[in-house]
Enzyme design. Structure first.
Site, PDB file in Angstrom:
ATOM      1  N   CYS A 155      -6.384   7.199   4.330  1.00  0.00           N
ATOM      2  CA  CYS A 155      -5.820   7.460   5.650  1.00  0.00           C
ATOM      3  C   CYS A 155      -5.949   8.941   6.006  1.00  0.00           C
ATOM      4  O   CYS A 155      -5.511   9.798   5.248  1.00  0.00           O
ATOM      5  CB  CYS A 155      -4.359   7.030   5.687  1.00  0.00           C
ATOM      6  N   GLN A 173       0.843  -1.189   0.000  1.00  0.00           N
ATOM      7  CA  GLN A 173       0.000   0.000   0.000  1.00  0.00           C
ATOM      8  C   GLN A 173       0.880   1.241   0.000  1.00  0.00           C
ATOM      9  O   GLN A 173       1.668   1.455   0.927  1.00  0.00           O
ATOM     10  CB  GLN A 173      -0.923  -0.001   1.223  1.00  0.00           C
TER      11      GLN A 173
END
Length: 324
Positions: A82, A52
């Site tokens: 995020c 990621q």
């Protein structure tokens, strides 16, 4: 799962499930390109595993995608979900929900350089974005650039006013919005994330979307994955691993680490929830926490902790037998 799903954690989880796709913690392009550490290292046993990436510069993202493919990763995922301050200040993560063209350019640049899938993990919006029109616009622009797989956290992220922890809990879940995305774009692979805690909930979601991502629940209660291969992936040849076997395998893993800076706690910390809901669970957590850290950690940490747990379990069984 920044700072959580490191290579030790992923090795442990792979022992529990053969088929689950594992994701690395988010790693930034800057760390990979300019950092001194090996930010792409992983155990070969972890496959299938996706890296990621956090970044917004198409050239840097493409370069890191190439490096990830060369290292053997099965997928490269762009983090657009995020909400931490470190992410926001670096112009990547959830703030990119407001810049779908930037994400699209990253997808194009990465897909031009690698053969492995390039996927996107996102939210349903940020701040004042409309969860219908703006979210649809984001998906359409990124999908038109060539991305056919989205993992959607079914919450907004409020970058103004909420901490990262609060952003995982306070914004309301909106599963129907993700379900509608699959209905309107059936050609896309849509996975859902956020607040899913049981395999029963997972099976219910899989009737409506293509995949389910579980993060915090698996980390806090990892043995929930013991029947995933059979119940979710339909592999009837798999026998669920016992907790004792997992402890034995991880003790052996700890003993063969050659990194001079490695300590048993680096692996053991990911196992604190192994006996969640079981007799002796508190003893397990306490023993690891007290004996896995410090200047002289217990080299036989996991097996000694298991002995303490099994002793407590035998005492419970004896007590229940006498009571009956």
């Amino acid at each position: 799962m920044l700072d959580w799903t490191d290579r030790h954690c992923r090795y442990f989880l792979r022992l529990i499930s053969k088929h689950t796709l594992l994701y690395t913690e988010m790693v930034t392009t800057g760390a990979i390109i300019y950092g001194k550490g090996d930010y792409l290292g992983f155990n070969t046993e972890e496959h299938p595993v996706a890296v990621q990436l956090g970044g917004s510069d198409p050239t840097d993202m493409a370069r890191c995608a190439v490096l990830s493919q060369e290292r053997g990763y099965d997928e490269v995922n762009i983090n657009v979900g995020c909400p931490s301050d470190r992410v926001k200040n670096g112009s990547f993560g959830a703030c990119l929900m407001a810049q779908p063209e930037v994400v699209a350019n990253c997808v194009k640049a990465m897909q031009a350089e690698v053969d492995i899938p390039v996927t996107v993990k996102c939210r349903i919006g940020i701040d004042d974005m409309d969860e219908d029109e703006d979210f649809s616009r984001f998906i359409n622009i990124v999908a038109d650039a060539g991305c056919d797989t989205f993992i959607v956290h079914a919450r907004k992220a409020w970058l103004q006013g909420l901490s990262p922890k609060e952003n995982r809990e306070i914004p309301p879940l909106n599963y129907p919005r993700v379900h509608r995305l699959k209905e309107t774009r059936p050609e896309l692979s849509i996975s859902i994330n956020g607040g899913i805690k049981t395999l029963e909930d997972t099976q219910a979601q899989l009737a409506l979307v293509d995949g389910v991502m579980m993060g915090r629940e698996v980390y806090s209660n990892p043995y929930i994955m013991a029947s995933v291969d059979k119940d979710i992936f339909g592999d009837t040849s798999v026998t669920p691993a016992s907790r004792r076997w997992l402890v034995e395998q991880m003790q052996a893993y700890i003993e063969r680490q050659e990194d001079p800076y490695f300590k048993p706690w680096h692996a053991a910390r990911h196992m604190l929830g192994l006996f969640q809901g079981q007799a002796g669970g508190r003893i397990w957590r306490r023993y690891l926490s007290q004996n896995g850290t410090g200047k002289s950690p217990d080299p036989n940490l996991l097996m000694n902790a298991l002995d303490a747990v099994e002793k407590a379990q035998r005492e419970v069984e004896q007590y229940n037998g006498q009571k009956d």
